[in-house]
Design a protein around this motif. Structure first.
Motif, PDB file in Angstrom:
ATOM      1  N   GLY A  86      37.253  27.655  59.111  1.00 35.16           N
ATOM      2  CA  GLY A  86      36.654  27.508  60.420  1.00 35.16           C
ATOM      3  C   GLY A  86      35.442  26.506  60.235  1.00 35.16           C
ATOM      4  O   GLY A  86      35.339  25.384  61.055  1.00 35.16           O
ATOM      5  N   ILE A  87      34.491  26.508  59.279  1.00 34.83           N
ATOM      6  CA  ILE A  87      33.742  25.446  58.945  1.00 34.83           C
ATOM      7  C   ILE A  87      34.186  24.186  58.793  1.00 34.83           C
ATOM      8  O   ILE A  87      33.744  23.183  59.516  1.00 34.83           O
ATOM      9  CB  ILE A  87      32.646  25.958  57.770  1.00 34.83           C
ATOM     10  N   LEU A  88      35.303  23.976  58.161  1.00 38.22           N
ATOM     11  CA  LEU A  88      35.984  22.876  57.704  1.00 38.22           C
ATOM     12  C   LEU A  88      36.517  22.237  59.018  1.00 38.22           C
ATOM     13  O   LEU A  88      36.536  21.000  59.395  1.00 38.22           O
ATOM     14  CB  LEU A  88      37.112  22.923  56.932  1.00 38.22           C
ATOM     15  N   PHE A  89      37.077  23.141  60.032  1.00 36.02           N
ATOM     16  CA  PHE A  89      37.442  22.571  61.159  1.00 36.02           C
ATOM     17  C   PHE A  89      36.407  21.894  62.083  1.00 36.02           C
ATOM     18  O   PHE A  89      36.545  20.982  62.773  1.00 36.02           O
ATOM     19  CB  PHE A  89      38.133  23.705  62.200  1.00 36.02           C
ATOM     20  N   LEU A  90      35.311  22.460  62.223  1.00 36.12           N
ATOM     21  CA  LEU A  90      34.099  21.877  62.519  1.00 36.12           C
ATOM     22  C   LEU A  90      33.382  20.725  62.109  1.00 36.12           C
ATOM     23  O   LEU A  90      33.380  19.660  62.860  1.00 36.12           O
ATOM     24  CB  LEU A  90      32.974  22.914  62.673  1.00 36.12           C
ATOM     25  N   VAL A  91      33.927  20.560  60.869  1.00 38.16           N
ATOM     26  CA  VAL A  91      33.342  19.245  60.063  1.00 38.16           C
ATOM     27  C   VAL A  91      34.183  18.131  60.691  1.00 38.16           C
ATOM     28  O   VAL A  91      34.130  17.044  61.106  1.00 38.16           O
ATOM     29  CB  VAL A  91      33.458  19.307  58.760  1.00 38.16           C
ATOM     30  N   GLY A  92      35.502  18.442  60.781  1.00 39.64           N
ATOM     31  CA  GLY A  92      36.885  17.770  61.281  1.00 39.64           C
ATOM     32  C   GLY A  92      36.338  17.313  62.606  1.00 39.64           C
ATOM     33  O   GLY A  92      36.687  16.076  62.932  1.00 39.64           O
ATOM     34  N   GLN A  93      35.951  18.324  63.596  1.00 37.25           N
ATOM     35  CA  GLN A  93      35.607  17.724  64.846  1.00 37.25           C
ATOM     36  C   GLN A  93      34.771  16.747  64.827  1.00 37.25           C
ATOM     37  O   GLN A  93      34.726  15.786  65.838  1.00 37.25           O
ATOM     38  CB  GLN A  93      35.234  18.839  65.590  1.00 37.25           C
ATOM     39  N   TRP A  94      33.629  17.140  64.029  1.00 32.74           N
ATOM     40  CA  TRP A  94      32.479  16.013  64.033  1.00 32.74           C
ATOM     41  C   TRP A  94      33.141  14.767  63.686  1.00 32.74           C
ATOM     42  O   TRP A  94      32.710  13.543  64.321  1.00 32.74           O
ATOM     43  CB  TRP A  94      31.339  16.462  62.937  1.00 32.74           C
ATOM     44  N   PHE A 136      42.811  15.025  64.465  1.00 30.71           N
ATOM     45  CA  PHE A 136      42.938  16.303  65.312  1.00 30.71           C
ATOM     46  C   PHE A 136      44.410  16.598  64.849  1.00 30.71           C
ATOM     47  O   PHE A 136      44.527  17.928  64.917  1.00 30.71           O
ATOM     48  CB  PHE A 136      43.597  15.631  66.557  1.00 30.71           C
ATOM     49  N   TRP A 137      45.213  15.965  64.049  1.00 31.35           N
ATOM     50  CA  TRP A 137      46.428  16.372  63.340  1.00 31.35           C
ATOM     51  C   TRP A 137      46.030  17.386  62.353  1.00 31.35           C
ATOM     52  O   TRP A 137      46.620  18.534  61.990  1.00 31.35           O
ATOM     53  CB  TRP A 137      47.187  15.493  62.938  1.00 31.35           C
ATOM     54  N   LEU A 138      44.840  17.053  61.434  1.00 30.60           N
ATOM     55  CA  LEU A 138      44.365  17.747  60.287  1.00 30.60           C
ATOM     56  C   LEU A 138      43.627  18.941  60.843  1.00 30.60           C
ATOM     57  O   LEU A 138      43.903  20.092  60.362  1.00 30.60           O
ATOM     58  CB  LEU A 138      43.631  16.988  59.477  1.00 30.60           C
ATOM     59  N   THR A 139      42.969  18.837  61.854  1.00 29.57           N
ATOM     60  CA  THR A 139      42.058  19.953  62.285  1.00 29.57           C
ATOM     61  C   THR A 139      43.275  20.996  62.712  1.00 29.57           C
ATOM     62  O   THR A 139      42.904  22.157  62.694  1.00 29.57           O
ATOM     63  CB  THR A 139      41.066  19.649  63.114  1.00 29.57           C
ATOM     64  N   SER A 140      44.107  20.555  63.308  1.00 31.32           N
ATOM     65  CA  SER A 140      45.049  21.510  63.931  1.00 31.32           C
ATOM     66  C   SER A 140      45.739  22.191  62.854  1.00 31.32           C
ATOM     67  O   SER A 140      46.135  23.602  63.190  1.00 31.32           O
ATOM     68  CB  SER A 140      46.286  20.772  64.957  1.00 31.32           C
ATOM     69  N   GLY A 141      46.200  21.558  61.767  1.00 39.78           N
ATOM     70  CA  GLY A 141      46.695  22.331  60.686  1.00 39.78           C
ATOM     71  C   GLY A 141      45.489  23.290  60.094  1.00 39.78           C
ATOM     72  O   GLY A 141      46.034  24.463  59.590  1.00 39.78           O
ATOM     73  N   ILE A 142      44.339  22.925  60.086  1.00 41.69           N
ATOM     74  CA  ILE A 142      43.285  23.848  59.457  1.00 41.69           C
ATOM     75  C   ILE A 142      43.097  25.157  60.383  1.00 41.69           C
ATOM     76  O   ILE A 142      43.267  26.137  59.835  1.00 41.69           O
ATOM     77  CB  ILE A 142      42.048  23.042  59.547  1.00 41.69           C
ATOM     78  N   VAL A 143      43.066  24.906  61.657  1.00 44.01           N
ATOM     79  CA  VAL A 143      43.217  26.070  62.472  1.00 44.01           C
ATOM     80  C   VAL A 143      44.224  26.881  62.595  1.00 44.01           C
ATOM     81  O   VAL A 143      44.141  28.055  62.273  1.00 44.01           O
ATOM     82  CB  VAL A 143      42.707  25.842  63.958  1.00 44.01           C
TER      83      VAL A 143
END
Length: 193
Positions: A100-108, A60-67
């Protein structure tokens, strides 16, 4: 007499907004209401007990940075479009789409991490809430990525530039909204988990 004319001029000026932008704002208000209701329900249900304690996925920390980075890319694209810098526009849009796609992969992968911790969609309300929060946000983000791809295609057709900014403004507004919504959810979960 002159003051009266100025007042009349102000009164007769309609407040205008592009109809598509207005519809987008109405949609975002409904999304805010949905997530506000769900976070309220989370707090109420948590206070009732029978609440599974587990660690939030570190991704979640990584995906937050990505967004956040994706919003920066899109803002760069928006500023480039206003200056008719079509190369910058395409770079900004493409970067936002990829992130955005990378964020979705991170959420998976956050769901994979939850399953590894034996936190499932059913069995305990705390896990269910987390899956619903992240899943519903991911669904909205998929719509945002599709919108960005449409705008990116439009930019290659030279349909986005300083004199035709409606789609770009809408995409930027929606994307920043989705980023802000994720940051709100993440902070909410950190503070109430």
């Amino acid at each position: 007499m002159e003051k009266e004319l100025k007042y009349v001029d102000l009164v007769e000026q309609p407040i205008s907004m592009h109809p598509k932008k207005f519809a987008l704002w109405l949609f975002m208000v409904t999304v805010v209401m949905i997530f506000a209701a769900m976070t309220s329900a989370y707090i109420v249900r948590q206070s009732e007990g029978n609440w599974l304690e587990y660690d939030l996925p570190q991704i979640f920390w990584l995906t937050s940075g990505i967004v956040i980075l994706s919003s920066a890319f899109l803002q760069f694209g928006y500023a480039s479009a206003k200056k008719d810098n079509l190369t910058g526009l395409k770079i900004g849009l493409a970067g936002a789409v990829i992130l955005g796609i990378l964020f979705l992969v991170g959420q998976w992968y956050s769901w994979v991490a939850l399953v590894d911790e034996e936190v499932f969609f059913v069995g305990n309300p705390s896990g269910s809430f987390l899956y619903v929060f992240t899943g519903l946000h991911a669904l909205h983000l998929i719509s945002g990525v599709i919108f960005l791809i449409i705008v990116l295609i439009s930019s290659f057709r030279y349909q986005i530039h300083s004199k035709a900014m409606v789609r770009m403004e809408m995409a930027t507004t929606y994307w920043h909204f989705l980023g802000g919504l994720w940051l709100y959810l993440f902070m909410f979960l950190l503070l109430n988990h």
